[in-house]
Motif scaffolding. Structure first.
Motif, PDB file in Angstrom:
ATOM      1  N   THR A  71     -51.529 -14.150 -56.021  1.00  0.00           N
ATOM      2  CA  THR A  71     -51.316 -14.337 -57.458  1.00  0.00           C
ATOM      3  C   THR A  71     -51.810 -15.711 -57.888  1.00  0.00           C
ATOM      4  O   THR A  71     -51.518 -16.716 -57.243  1.00  0.00           O
ATOM      5  N   PRO A  72     -52.567 -15.797 -58.987  1.00  0.00           N
ATOM      6  CA  PRO A  72     -53.030 -17.096 -59.478  1.00  0.00           C
ATOM      7  C   PRO A  72     -51.857 -17.878 -60.059  1.00  0.00           C
ATOM      8  O   PRO A  72     -51.252 -17.445 -61.046  1.00  0.00           O
ATOM      9  N   PRO A  73     -51.471 -19.021 -59.468  1.00  0.00           N
ATOM     10  CA  PRO A  73     -50.241 -19.702 -59.871  1.00  0.00           C
ATOM     11  C   PRO A  73     -50.276 -20.245 -61.286  1.00  0.00           C
ATOM     12  O   PRO A  73     -49.225 -20.492 -61.873  1.00  0.00           O
ATOM     13  N   GLU A  74     -51.466 -20.423 -61.846  1.00  0.00           N
ATOM     14  CA  GLU A  74     -51.523 -20.885 -63.230  1.00  0.00           C
ATOM     15  C   GLU A  74     -51.154 -19.782 -64.214  1.00  0.00           C
ATOM     16  O   GLU A  74     -50.874 -20.057 -65.392  1.00  0.00           O
ATOM     17  N   LEU A  75     -51.130 -18.531 -63.740  1.00  0.00           N
ATOM     18  CA  LEU A  75     -50.806 -17.386 -64.599  1.00  0.00           C
ATOM     19  C   LEU A  75     -49.481 -16.737 -64.229  1.00  0.00           C
ATOM     20  O   LEU A  75     -48.685 -16.396 -65.111  1.00  0.00           O
ATOM     21  N   VAL A  76     -49.257 -16.523 -62.939  1.00  0.00           N
ATOM     22  CA  VAL A  76     -48.075 -15.797 -62.479  1.00  0.00           C
ATOM     23  C   VAL A  76     -47.601 -16.393 -61.156  1.00  0.00           C
ATOM     24  O   VAL A  76     -48.420 -16.700 -60.284  1.00  0.00           O
ATOM     25  N   ARG A  77     -46.294 -16.546 -61.040  1.00  0.00           N
ATOM     26  CA  ARG A  77     -45.686 -16.839 -59.750  1.00  0.00           C
ATOM     27  C   ARG A  77     -44.697 -15.729 -59.423  1.00  0.00           C
ATOM     28  O   ARG A  77     -44.100 -15.151 -60.328  1.00  0.00           O
ATOM     29  N   ALA A  78     -44.549 -15.442 -58.150  1.00  0.00           N
ATOM     30  CA  ALA A  78     -43.692 -14.351 -57.712  1.00  0.00           C
ATOM     31  C   ALA A  78     -42.590 -14.890 -56.809  1.00  0.00           C
ATOM     32  O   ALA A  78     -42.832 -15.746 -55.954  1.00  0.00           O
ATOM     33  N   TYR A  79     -41.372 -14.377 -57.008  1.00  0.00           N
ATOM     34  CA  TYR A  79     -40.219 -14.772 -56.207  1.00  0.00           C
ATOM     35  C   TYR A  79     -39.586 -13.519 -55.616  1.00  0.00           C
ATOM     36  O   TYR A  79     -39.369 -12.533 -56.329  1.00  0.00           O
ATOM     37  N   TYR A  80     -39.268 -13.569 -54.325  1.00  0.00           N
ATOM     38  CA  TYR A  80     -38.566 -12.460 -53.697  1.00  0.00           C
ATOM     39  C   TYR A  80     -37.847 -12.990 -52.471  1.00  0.00           C
ATOM     40  O   TYR A  80     -38.091 -14.118 -52.025  1.00  0.00           O
ATOM     41  N   GLU A  81     -36.961 -12.172 -51.933  1.00  0.00           N
ATOM     42  CA  GLU A  81     -36.192 -12.587 -50.764  1.00  0.00           C
ATOM     43  C   GLU A  81     -37.048 -12.451 -49.514  1.00  0.00           C
ATOM     44  O   GLU A  81     -37.444 -11.345 -49.140  1.00  0.00           O
ATOM     45  N   ARG A  82     -37.315 -13.563 -48.897  1.00  0.00           N
ATOM     46  CA  ARG A  82     -38.108 -13.559 -47.672  1.00  0.00           C
ATOM     47  C   ARG A  82     -37.395 -12.743 -46.599  1.00  0.00           C
ATOM     48  O   ARG A  82     -36.197 -12.860 -46.403  1.00  0.00           O
ATOM     49  N   GLY A  83     -38.146 -11.873 -45.930  1.00  0.00           N
ATOM     50  CA  GLY A  83     -37.581 -11.040 -44.886  1.00  0.00           C
ATOM     51  C   GLY A  83     -37.088  -9.697 -45.378  1.00  0.00           C
ATOM     52  O   GLY A  83     -36.708  -8.849 -44.559  1.00  0.00           O
ATOM     53  N   SER A  84     -37.078  -9.471 -46.700  1.00  0.00           N
ATOM     54  CA  SER A  84     -36.645  -8.169 -47.212  1.00  0.00           C
ATOM     55  C   SER A  84     -37.710  -7.123 -46.926  1.00  0.00           C
ATOM     56  O   SER A  84     -38.900  -7.417 -46.802  1.00  0.00           O
ATOM     57  N   ASP A  85     -37.272  -5.870 -46.761  1.00  0.00           N
ATOM     58  CA  ASP A  85     -38.223  -4.778 -46.544  1.00  0.00           C
ATOM     59  C   ASP A  85     -39.172  -4.687 -47.737  1.00  0.00           C
ATOM     60  O   ASP A  85     -38.749  -4.840 -48.895  1.00  0.00           O
ATOM     61  N   LEU A  86     -40.436  -4.406 -47.460  1.00  0.00           N
ATOM     62  CA  LEU A  86     -41.403  -4.327 -48.552  1.00  0.00           C
ATOM     63  C   LEU A  86     -41.077  -3.165 -49.482  1.00  0.00           C
ATOM     64  O   LEU A  86     -41.018  -3.334 -50.709  1.00  0.00           O
ATOM     65  N   LEU A  87     -40.857  -1.976 -48.943  1.00  0.00           N
ATOM     66  CA  LEU A  87     -40.516  -0.834 -49.785  1.00  0.00           C
ATOM     67  C   LEU A  87     -39.110  -1.034 -50.347  1.00  0.00           C
ATOM     68  O   LEU A  87     -38.151  -1.208 -49.611  1.00  0.00           O
ATOM     69  N   GLY A  88     -39.004  -1.024 -51.660  1.00  0.00           N
ATOM     70  CA  GLY A  88     -37.735  -1.265 -52.325  1.00  0.00           C
ATOM     71  C   GLY A  88     -37.496  -2.715 -52.687  1.00  0.00           C
ATOM     72  O   GLY A  88     -36.463  -3.039 -53.300  1.00  0.00           O
ATOM     73  N   ARG A  89     -38.430  -3.598 -52.349  1.00  0.00           N
ATOM     74  CA  ARG A  89     -38.255  -5.029 -52.629  1.00  0.00           C
ATOM     75  C   ARG A  89     -38.278  -5.304 -54.129  1.00  0.00           C
ATOM     76  O   ARG A  89     -39.129  -4.796 -54.850  1.00  0.00           O
ATOM     77  N   ASP A  90     -37.330  -6.105 -54.605  1.00  0.00           N
ATOM     78  CA  ASP A  90     -37.353  -6.591 -55.978  1.00  0.00           C
ATOM     79  C   ASP A  90     -38.117  -7.907 -56.020  1.00  0.00           C
ATOM     80  O   ASP A  90     -37.941  -8.776 -55.155  1.00  0.00           O
ATOM     81  N   LEU A  92     -39.257 -11.033 -58.768  1.00  0.00           N
ATOM     82  CA  LEU A  92     -39.144 -11.664 -60.078  1.00  0.00           C
ATOM     83  C   LEU A  92     -40.470 -12.346 -60.384  1.00  0.00           C
ATOM     84  O   LEU A  92     -40.909 -13.229 -59.643  1.00  0.00           O
ATOM     85  N   LEU A  93     -41.101 -11.915 -61.458  1.00  0.00           N
ATOM     86  CA  LEU A  93     -42.381 -12.494 -61.866  1.00  0.00           C
ATOM     87  C   LEU A  93     -42.147 -13.547 -62.942  1.00  0.00           C
ATOM     88  O   LEU A  93     -41.396 -13.331 -63.893  1.00  0.00           O
ATOM     89  N   GLU A  94     -42.808 -14.664 -62.769  1.00  0.00           N
ATOM     90  CA  GLU A  94     -42.783 -15.739 -63.760  1.00  0.00           C
ATOM     91  C   GLU A  94     -44.171 -15.805 -64.413  1.00  0.00           C
ATOM     92  O   GLU A  94     -45.111 -16.336 -63.836  1.00  0.00           O
ATOM     93  N   ALA A  95     -44.285 -15.194 -65.588  1.00  0.00           N
ATOM     94  CA  ALA A  95     -45.537 -15.290 -66.348  1.00  0.00           C
ATOM     95  C   ALA A  95     -45.544 -16.623 -67.079  1.00  0.00           C
ATOM     96  O   ALA A  95     -44.579 -16.971 -67.769  1.00  0.00           O
ATOM     97  N   ARG A  96     -46.639 -17.363 -66.955  1.00  0.00           N
ATOM     98  CA  ARG A  96     -46.665 -18.749 -67.380  1.00  0.00           C
ATOM     99  C   ARG A  96     -47.552 -18.953 -68.607  1.00  0.00           C
ATOM    100  O   ARG A  96     -48.723 -18.604 -68.608  1.00  0.00           O
ATOM    101  N   LEU A  97     -46.949 -19.534 -69.642  1.00  0.00           N
ATOM    102  CA  LEU A  97     -47.660 -19.994 -70.822  1.00  0.00           C
ATOM    103  C   LEU A  97     -47.301 -21.462 -71.032  1.00  0.00           C
ATOM    104  O   LEU A  97     -46.259 -21.918 -70.557  1.00  0.00           O
ATOM    105  N   PRO A  98     -48.132 -22.229 -71.744  1.00  0.00           N
ATOM    106  CA  PRO A  98     -47.808 -23.643 -71.959  1.00  0.00           C
ATOM    107  C   PRO A  98     -46.433 -23.805 -72.605  1.00  0.00           C
ATOM    108  O   PRO A  98     -46.180 -23.332 -73.714  1.00  0.00           O
ATOM    109  N   GLY A  99     -45.511 -24.439 -71.869  1.00  0.00           N
ATOM    110  CA  GLY A  99     -44.194 -24.727 -72.396  1.00  0.00           C
ATOM    111  C   GLY A  99     -43.229 -23.560 -72.405  1.00  0.00           C
ATOM    112  O   GLY A  99     -42.076 -23.699 -72.831  1.00  0.00           O
ATOM    113  N   LEU A 100     -43.647 -22.371 -71.941  1.00  0.00           N
ATOM    114  CA  LEU A 100     -42.787 -21.196 -71.990  1.00  0.00           C
ATOM    115  C   LEU A 100     -43.039 -20.322 -70.768  1.00  0.00           C
ATOM    116  O   LEU A 100     -44.174 -20.162 -70.333  1.00  0.00           O
TER     117      LEU A 100
END
Length: 219
Positions: A71-90, A92-100
């Motif tokens: 993921t391009p960090p200037e646009l999107v960052r992704a957060y998830y629990e390390r070690g969680s199974d891939l199938l069913g993994r939640d 959290l996407l952080e879509a990035r705009l200036p100041g928001l």
């Protein structure tokens, strides 16, 4: 829609809160022209003909794809629990705009692992959860052609802006939304071609934001 004050947001708590959420659309709804369908391809290079070589290009790229590390960090960052199974993994996407920042959840609902005489394919796909600004699904695939040795990254998606998005989000989407989508896929392919991995994994702590929108769409 919840607007956080500038400062700390407990990313781990927001991520854990996704577990009880369902998808924000029904697959029976998906049809043109109300939905946008995309296929984006990027050649990553070649290795020897035949199945993927241990330690070769395909396997190295697979490690980045598995981590969602392209993921391009200037646009999107992704957060998830390390070690969680891939199938069913939640995730959290952080879509990035200036100041928001827009904080929105997706869930991995499919993992593919296929091989035959002609190709090897591995990939996974996520779908949008309640509260997400968009509705839809994205599948990421890593494919090796056994005859040519070419390794290709493919992103397939269908999406639409959520029908309940506030008017100002709709206006902003018309101005920049589609361009941001296409830029994301272009930059993701570029980063994977160079195998540049940036993965943000919450460890129960907080992250500092300017202003953050949690659950841009409710209902």
């Amino acid at each position: 829609m919840r607007l956080s004050r500038p400062g700390q947001v407990d990313v781990g708590a927001v991520l854990r809160g996704l577990r009880g959420r369902g998808l924000n659309y029904s697959r029976s709804e998906v049809a043109p022209p109300a939905w946008t369908f995309d296929v984006h391809r990027r050649s990553l290079g070649r290795e020897a003909a035949g199945p993927p070589e241990e330690g070769g290009l395909w396997w190295r790229a697979r490690a980045v794809v598995a981590d969602y590390g392209f993921t391009p960090p200037e646009l999107v960052r992704a957060y998830y629990e390390r070690g969680s199974d891939l199938l069913g993994r939640d995730i959290l996407l952080e879509a990035r705009l200036p100041g928001l920042r827009f904080l929105m959840g997706v869930r991995v609902t499919a993992v593919r692992d296929e091989s035959d005489a002609d190709r090897t394919l591995w990939g996974w796909g996520y779908e949008t959860l309640e509260g997400h600004l968009e509705r839809g699904r994205v599948d990421y695939e890593l494919v090796k052609d056994h005859r040519s040795g070419e390794v290709e990254f493919v992103a397939r998606s269908y999406s639409q802006l959520h029908p309940r998005a506030p008017w100002w989000m709709r206006f902003g989407w018309r101005l920049v939304g589609r361009r941001a989508q296409l830029r994301f896929y272009r930059r993701a392919g570029q980063r994977l071609a160079h195998r540049q991995s940036v993965v943000e994994v919450p460890s129960g702590g907080s992250r500092r934001f300017g202003m953050a929108l949690l659950d841009p769409v409710i209902g």
